[in-house]
Design a protein around this motif. Structure first.
Motif, mmCIF file in Angstrom:
data_model
loop_
_atom_site.group_PDB
_atom_site.id
_atom_site.type_symbol
_atom_site.label_atom_id
_atom_site.label_comp_id
_atom_site.label_asym_id
_atom_site.label_seq_id
_atom_site.Cartn_x
_atom_site.Cartn_y
_atom_site.Cartn_z
ATOM 1 N N ASP A 88 0.832 -1.198 0.000
ATOM 2 C CA ASP A 88 0.000 0.000 0.000
ATOM 3 C C ASP A 88 0.867 1.250 0.000
ATOM 4 N N SER A 90 0.152 4.160 1.137
ATOM 5 C CA SER A 90 0.064 4.884 2.403
ATOM 6 C C SER A 90 0.735 4.140 3.554
ATOM 7 N N VAL A 252 -0.220 9.827 2.491
ATOM 8 C CA VAL A 252 -1.209 9.010 3.195
ATOM 9 C C VAL A 252 -2.613 9.411 2.781
ATOM 10 N N SER A 256 -5.160 6.821 0.800
ATOM 11 C CA SER A 256 -6.426 6.438 1.418
ATOM 12 C C SER A 256 -7.633 6.978 0.677
ATOM 13 N N LEU A 257 -7.553 8.227 0.202
ATOM 14 C CA LEU A 257 -8.709 8.860 -0.423
ATOM 15 C C LEU A 257 -8.806 8.582 -1.919
ATOM 16 N N GLU A 261 -7.321 2.913 -0.329
ATOM 17 C CA GLU A 261 -6.625 1.982 0.558
ATOM 18 C C GLU A 261 -7.235 1.961 1.964
ATOM 19 N N GLY A 262 -8.102 2.934 2.277
ATOM 20 C CA GLY A 262 -8.851 2.904 3.528
ATOM 21 C C GLY A 262 -8.031 3.227 4.761
ATOM 22 N N ASN A 263 -8.650 3.031 5.950
ATOM 23 C CA ASN A 263 -8.010 3.245 7.255
ATOM 24 C C ASN A 263 -7.428 4.643 7.388
ATOM 25 N N LEU A 264 -8.145 5.638 6.864
ATOM 26 C CA LEU A 264 -7.609 6.996 6.828
ATOM 27 C C LEU A 264 -7.308 7.527 8.223
ATOM 28 N N ARG A 265 -8.260 7.392 9.146
ATOM 29 C CA ARG A 265 -8.065 7.971 10.477
ATOM 30 C C ARG A 265 -6.866 7.341 11.180
ATOM 31 N N ARG A 267 -4.252 5.661 9.805
ATOM 32 C CA ARG A 267 -2.982 5.932 9.128
ATOM 33 C C ARG A 267 -2.568 7.389 9.252
#
Length: 285
Positions: A88, A90, A252, A256-257, A261-265, A267
Motif C-alpha cells: 500500500d 500509504s 497518506v 487512502s482517499l 486503501e482505507g483506514n484513513l483515520r 494511518r
C-alpha cells in the motif's frame, strides 16, 4: 524562516508526494523507472548543461562518488517500485520516509562521530513506535501490512545510505547537487535500457495510457529536489528537513482517499506521530 523558504519547501513536499502517487497508480515495473528517467534527463538537460559548463572539471574521486550515488538511487527506485506494486502506498511511503532519516542520523553518529543527544534518541523512539503502530502494532497480520513494511524499510535504508553518500559528495567533494541528481537519471536510463527494450510493449503501453502521469513523475521527481536545493541557499537545514516530511501526510491522504486503501483515520494519526518524530530528529543539535 522566511515565507519564501517555507513556500519552496512546502511545494517540494507536494511535488514529492505527487510523483509517488502517480508511480503507485500506474503500477509499472523497472520499465516505468526507465521511461520517466529518460524523460527527466531530456527535460532537465538545458539546466544540467548550464551548470556543467560553469563547474570546474571533476577528478576521478568525484566521478566515482557520482557513480556510487547513481547506484544507490537506482536500487532505491527498484525497491520502492516493487513496494508500490505489492503493498500500500500509504504504508510503504511513510515507512520509507521515516526509516531514511533515522538511518541517516545513525550513520552520522557511527561513521562521522557525531554525538548522540537525548533529542536524537527521543526522535528515533517516536519514529520507530509510529511506524510500528502505523502497520497495525501487535495486532497486525502477516499479510499486506507486513509486505508494505518490509519494502518500506528497505527503501528507507537506501534513502539513509544515499543521503549520507550524497551529503559527502556535495559538501566535501563540492559536486553541484543538481548534477548528482541528473547523473542519477542518466545512469538509470543507461542501466535499465536493455530491460526496457525487452519490455518495450509495456513502455509503449505506459506512454499510451498514462502519458500525463509519466510526464508528471519525470518533472516532479527532480523538481522536488531542485526546490529544496534553492531553499537551502538561504534557509537553515533545521527548518527545511522537517517541513519536507509533510509529504508523508500528503501521501497518506492520497493513498487512502484517491486509491481507496482505507483506514484513513488510523494511518493519518500515526503518520502525524512519525512526522513529529522526524521533526524532533531533524531539529536536533
Amino acid at each position: 524562516m522566511t515565507s519564501l523558504g517555507f513556500a519552496l519547501v512546502l511545494a517540494a513536499a507536494l511535488c514529492h508526494a505527487t510523483w509517488n502517487f502517480f508511480v503507485k497508480r500506474i503500477n509499472g515495473g523497472a520499465e516505468l523507472i526507465w521511461l520517466f528517467s529518460v524523460l527527466s534527463a531530456l527535460l532537465y538537460l538545458p539546466l544540467a548543461v548550464t551548470i556543467w559548463i560553469r563547474s570546474p572539471a571533476f577528478d576521478l574521486v568525484q566521478l566515482g562518488f557520482i557513480a556510487g550515488s547513481t547506484v544507490f538511487h537506482l536500487l532505491y527506485f527498484i525497491v520502492l517500485q516493487a513496494g508500490y506494486r505489492n503493498g500500500d502506498l500509504s504504508l510503504v511511503y511513510p515507512t520509507a520516509r521515516a526509516t531514511g532519516p533515522l538511518l541517516s542520523s545513525g550513520l552520522a553518529v557511527v561513521v562521522l562521530g557525531e554525538a548522540l543527544s537525548w533529542q536524537i534518541a527521543a526522535g528515533a523512539v517516536v519514529i520507530v513506535f509510529g511506524v510500528f503502530m502505523l502497520t497495525g502494532g501487535l495486532r497486525r497480520s502477516a499479510g499486506n501490512a507486513a509486505v508494505s513494511l518490509g519494502f518500506g524499510v528497505g527503501a528507507g535504508l537506501l534513502i539513509g545510505c544515499y543521503t549520507a553518500w550524497d551529503a559527502y559528495t556535495v559538501s566535501v567533494l563540492a559536486v553541484p547537487p543538481l548534477l548528482v541528481d541528473y547523473a542519477s537519471s542518466v545512469g538509470r536510463s543507461i542501466v535499465l535500457a536493455p530491460l526496457a527494450f525487452r519490455r518495450r510493449a509495456d513502455v509503449a503501453r505506459h506512454w499510451r495510457e498514462h502519458r500525463g502521469g509519466v510526464l508528471t513523475i519525470a518533472v516532479f521527481n527532480s523538481l522536488a529536489y531542485i526546490l529544496v536545493l534553492v531553499a537551502l541557499t538561504f534557509t537553515p537545514v533545521v527548518f527545511v528537513a522537517p517541513i519536507r516530511e509533510i509529504s508523508v501526510l500528503v501521501t497518506v491522504l492520497m493513498g487512502s482517499l484517491l486509491l481507496g486503501e482505507g483506514n484513513l483515520r488510523h494511518r493519518l494519526g500515526w503518520s502525524a506521530v512519525i512526522l513529529a518524530g522526524v521533526v524532533v530528529l531533524a531539529s536536533s543539535g
